[in-house]
Design a protein around this motif. Structure first.
Motif, PDB file in Angstrom:
ATOM      1  N   ARG A  80       0.684  -1.231   0.210  1.00 37.67           N
ATOM      2  CA  ARG A  80      -0.006   0.103   0.169  1.00 37.67           C
ATOM      3  C   ARG A  80       0.801   1.361   0.182  1.00 37.67           C
ATOM      4  O   ARG A  80       0.259   2.334  -0.051  1.00 37.67           O
ATOM      5  CB  ARG A  80      -1.003   0.091   1.106  1.00 37.67           C
ATOM      6  CG  ARG A  80      -2.069  -1.075   0.987  1.00 37.67           C
ATOM      7  CD  ARG A  80      -3.219  -0.816   1.984  1.00 37.67           C
ATOM      8  NE  ARG A  80      -2.962  -0.567   3.534  1.00 37.67           N
ATOM      9  CZ  ARG A  80      -3.023  -1.618   4.505  1.00 37.67           C
ATOM     10  NH1 ARG A  80      -3.661  -2.809   3.851  1.00 37.67           N
ATOM     11  NH2 ARG A  80      -2.704  -1.390   5.520  1.00 37.67           N
ATOM     12  N   LEU A  81       2.056   1.080  -0.052  1.00 39.96           N
ATOM     13  CA  LEU A  81       3.077   2.302   0.050  1.00 39.96           C
ATOM     14  C   LEU A  81       2.580   3.129  -1.446  1.00 39.96           C
ATOM     15  O   LEU A  81       2.689   2.580  -2.706  1.00 39.96           O
ATOM     16  CB  LEU A  81       4.429   1.961  -0.127  1.00 39.96           C
ATOM     17  CG  LEU A  81       5.265   1.940   0.934  1.00 39.96           C
ATOM     18  CD1 LEU A  81       6.794   1.421   0.887  1.00 39.96           C
ATOM     19  CD2 LEU A  81       5.155   3.005   2.143  1.00 39.96           C
ATOM     20  N   ASP A  82       2.201   4.248  -1.335  1.00 39.77           N
ATOM     21  CA  ASP A  82       1.840   5.126  -2.267  1.00 39.77           C
ATOM     22  C   ASP A  82       3.008   6.039  -2.950  1.00 39.77           C
ATOM     23  O   ASP A  82       3.392   7.026  -2.308  1.00 39.77           O
ATOM     24  CB  ASP A  82       0.452   5.950  -2.051  1.00 39.77           C
ATOM     25  CG  ASP A  82      -0.113   6.775  -3.222  1.00 39.77           C
ATOM     26  OD1 ASP A  82       0.391   6.595  -4.178  1.00 39.77           O
ATOM     27  OD2 ASP A  82      -0.926   7.558  -2.960  1.00 39.77           O
ATOM     28  N   PRO A  83       3.301   5.514  -4.152  1.00 40.17           N
ATOM     29  CA  PRO A  83       4.391   6.618  -4.810  1.00 40.17           C
ATOM     30  C   PRO A  83       3.862   7.885  -4.928  1.00 40.17           C
ATOM     31  O   PRO A  83       4.952   9.033  -4.953  1.00 40.17           O
ATOM     32  CB  PRO A  83       4.701   5.958  -6.212  1.00 40.17           C
ATOM     33  CG  PRO A  83       4.217   4.491  -6.127  1.00 40.17           C
ATOM     34  CD  PRO A  83       2.871   4.777  -4.897  1.00 40.17           C
ATOM     35  N   SER A 138       8.862  -1.819  -3.426  1.00 45.94           N
ATOM     36  CA  SER A 138       8.918  -1.111  -2.376  1.00 45.94           C
ATOM     37  C   SER A 138      10.154  -0.277  -1.868  1.00 45.94           C
ATOM     38  O   SER A 138      10.133   0.682  -1.916  1.00 45.94           O
ATOM     39  CB  SER A 138       8.479  -1.614  -1.036  1.00 45.94           C
ATOM     40  OG  SER A 138       7.249  -2.343  -1.284  1.00 45.94           O
ATOM     41  N   ALA A 139      11.302  -1.021  -2.056  1.00 46.34           N
ATOM     42  CA  ALA A 139      12.656  -0.244  -2.041  1.00 46.34           C
ATOM     43  C   ALA A 139      12.758   0.673  -3.274  1.00 46.34           C
ATOM     44  O   ALA A 139      13.614   1.566  -2.826  1.00 46.34           O
ATOM     45  CB  ALA A 139      13.599  -1.324  -1.901  1.00 46.34           C
ATOM     46  N   LEU A 142      10.947   3.735  -2.416  1.00 43.01           N
ATOM     47  CA  LEU A 142      11.897   4.485  -1.212  1.00 43.01           C
ATOM     48  C   LEU A 142      13.112   5.367  -1.887  1.00 43.01           C
ATOM     49  O   LEU A 142      13.329   6.491  -1.671  1.00 43.01           O
ATOM     50  CB  LEU A 142      12.226   3.590  -0.098  1.00 43.01           C
ATOM     51  CG  LEU A 142      11.190   3.047   0.843  1.00 43.01           C
ATOM     52  CD1 LEU A 142      11.577   1.812   1.450  1.00 43.01           C
ATOM     53  CD2 LEU A 142      10.613   4.025   1.555  1.00 43.01           C
ATOM     54  N   ALA A 143      13.814   4.594  -2.717  1.00 43.44           N
ATOM     55  CA  ALA A 143      15.026   5.048  -3.353  1.00 43.44           C
ATOM     56  C   ALA A 143      14.710   6.188  -4.365  1.00 43.44           C
ATOM     57  O   ALA A 143      15.272   7.244  -4.257  1.00 43.44           O
ATOM     58  CB  ALA A 143      15.691   3.925  -4.298  1.00 43.44           C
ATOM     59  N   GLY A 144      13.578   6.349  -5.104  1.00 47.76           N
ATOM     60  CA  GLY A 144      12.875   7.132  -5.767  1.00 47.76           C
ATOM     61  C   GLY A 144      12.671   8.313  -4.738  1.00 47.76           C
ATOM     62  O   GLY A 144      13.063   9.591  -5.225  1.00 47.76           O
ATOM     63  N   TRP A 145      12.029   8.501  -3.857  1.00 44.93           N
ATOM     64  CA  TRP A 145      11.939   9.592  -3.136  1.00 44.93           C
ATOM     65  C   TRP A 145      13.211   9.982  -2.247  1.00 44.93           C
ATOM     66  O   TRP A 145      13.294  11.456  -2.228  1.00 44.93           O
ATOM     67  CB  TRP A 145      11.034   8.944  -1.518  1.00 44.93           C
ATOM     68  CG  TRP A 145       9.646   8.842  -1.973  1.00 44.93           C
ATOM     69  CD1 TRP A 145       8.682   9.273  -3.098  1.00 44.93           C
ATOM     70  CD2 TRP A 145       8.682   8.089  -1.327  1.00 44.93           C
ATOM     71  NE1 TRP A 145       7.535   8.834  -2.913  1.00 44.93           N
ATOM     72  CE2 TRP A 145       7.218   8.001  -1.827  1.00 44.93           C
ATOM     73  CE3 TRP A 145       8.927   7.076  -0.219  1.00 44.93           C
ATOM     74  CZ2 TRP A 145       6.272   7.504  -1.658  1.00 44.93           C
ATOM     75  CZ3 TRP A 145       7.615   6.419   0.232  1.00 44.93           C
ATOM     76  CH2 TRP A 145       6.425   6.415  -0.328  1.00 44.93           C
ATOM     77  N   LEU A 159      16.179  -0.220   5.381  1.00 46.61           N
ATOM     78  CA  LEU A 159      15.244   0.487   6.030  1.00 46.61           C
ATOM     79  C   LEU A 159      14.131  -0.494   6.304  1.00 46.61           C
ATOM     80  O   LEU A 159      13.377  -0.632   7.422  1.00 46.61           O
ATOM     81  CB  LEU A 159      14.836   1.379   5.149  1.00 46.61           C
ATOM     82  CG  LEU A 159      13.627   2.356   5.487  1.00 46.61           C
ATOM     83  CD1 LEU A 159      13.703   3.125   7.111  1.00 46.61           C
ATOM     84  CD2 LEU A 159      13.258   3.465   4.889  1.00 46.61           C
ATOM     85  N   ILE A 160      13.583  -1.155   5.210  1.00 49.09           N
ATOM     86  CA  ILE A 160      12.598  -2.246   5.454  1.00 49.09           C
ATOM     87  C   ILE A 160      12.847  -3.228   6.398  1.00 49.09           C
ATOM     88  O   ILE A 160      12.003  -3.616   7.283  1.00 49.09           O
ATOM     89  CB  ILE A 160      12.087  -2.903   4.026  1.00 49.09           C
ATOM     90  CG1 ILE A 160      11.717  -1.561   3.044  1.00 49.09           C
ATOM     91  CG2 ILE A 160      11.089  -3.746   3.956  1.00 49.09           C
ATOM     92  CD1 ILE A 160      11.462  -2.196   1.804  1.00 49.09           C
ATOM     93  N   PHE A 161      13.921  -4.011   6.440  1.00 45.95           N
ATOM     94  CA  PHE A 161      14.353  -4.747   7.321  1.00 45.95           C
ATOM     95  C   PHE A 161      14.402  -4.189   8.824  1.00 45.95           C
ATOM     96  O   PHE A 161      13.788  -5.116   9.807  1.00 45.95           O
ATOM     97  CB  PHE A 161      15.664  -5.299   7.218  1.00 45.95           C
ATOM     98  CG  PHE A 161      16.027  -6.042   5.834  1.00 45.95           C
ATOM     99  CD1 PHE A 161      14.912  -6.638   5.031  1.00 45.95           C
ATOM    100  CD2 PHE A 161      17.215  -6.065   5.246  1.00 45.95           C
ATOM    101  CE1 PHE A 161      14.923  -6.971   3.842  1.00 45.95           C
ATOM    102  CE2 PHE A 161      17.357  -6.755   3.962  1.00 45.95           C
ATOM    103  CZ  PHE A 161      16.432  -7.411   3.341  1.00 45.95           C
TER     104      PHE A 161
END
Length: 205
Positions: A80-83, A138-139, A142-145, A159-161
């Motif tokens: 559900r992470l929303d880019p 998902s990574a 996050l990397a894009g952000w 970070l996820i771990f």
């Protein structure tokens, strides 16, 4: 024998299948995979042993089905992470969702953790395929952000771990946490406040 996969289940059949998986969760949580038996699962489900074996061919099949279902549940908040959302708000919402799962599904969490500690014999294909793809996707978000300067740059996989480790600890080591904090404190409420502060400090650009 098992139900043909192409045949749609009736409401009663779905209810019985769900009862078997709930009974299996009880049996596996109490006795582990090796210690649990079909008879124990049947008793916990309130069904006969032949009825259980009508839906699942073996204890191994029940265990794998249960674990696969649990893995899907664990991964749902990550999907559900929303880019397009606010990065920090999305990460903190994921942490809150994982903490609530530790509160609401402690048996499931411990069962999954036990499977992983055993080398994931029933989930090897799933972990190497679907899980990896979802985490990689998902990574990448996050990397894009981080590339955009909207989150501080850290390794997105780790970070996820780290979020998994922090949040699942409150399910898997609940007795230890409560022994240390005592009965007057609310571990998960405190954990939510602590985690939000921790990850805000870590990730705020």
């Amino acid at each position: 024998m098992t139900e043909p996969s192409s045949a749609p289940m009736t409401r009663i059949q779905q209810k019985n299948r769900d009862r078997i998986l709930e009974g299996a969760l009880t049996a596996f949580s109490a006795n582990g995979f090796r210690g649990a038996t079909i008879d124990q699962i049947a008793r916990a489900a309130g069904l006969s042993k032949p009825n259980v074996l009508y839906y699942f061919a073996s204890k191994d099949e029940i265990h794998k089905t249960l674990l696969t279902t649990l893995l899907e549940m664990w991964l749902d908040p990550l999907r559900r992470l929303d880019p397009k959302g606010d990065p920090l708000s999305e990460v903190l919402a994921y942490i809150r969702a994982k903490l609530m799962m530790s509160r609401d599904f402690p048996r499931e969490s411990r069962l999954f953790a036990y499977e992983i500690l055993q080398g994931a014999p029933h989930l090897t294909e799933v972990l190497g395929g679907g899980l990896r793809q979802i985490v990689d996707d998902s990574a990448a978000i996050l990397a894009g952000w981080m590339e955009q300067g909207r989150l501080r740059r850290v390794d997105p996989h780790h970070l996820i771990f780290s979020i998994w480790a922090l949040t699942q600890h409150y399910a898997d080591f609940d007795a230890q946490i409560r022994a240390v904090l005592g009965t007057s404190r609310d571990p998960l409420a405190e954990a939510e406040t602590f985690a939000e502060d921790l990850y805000r400090r870590l990730l705020a650009p």
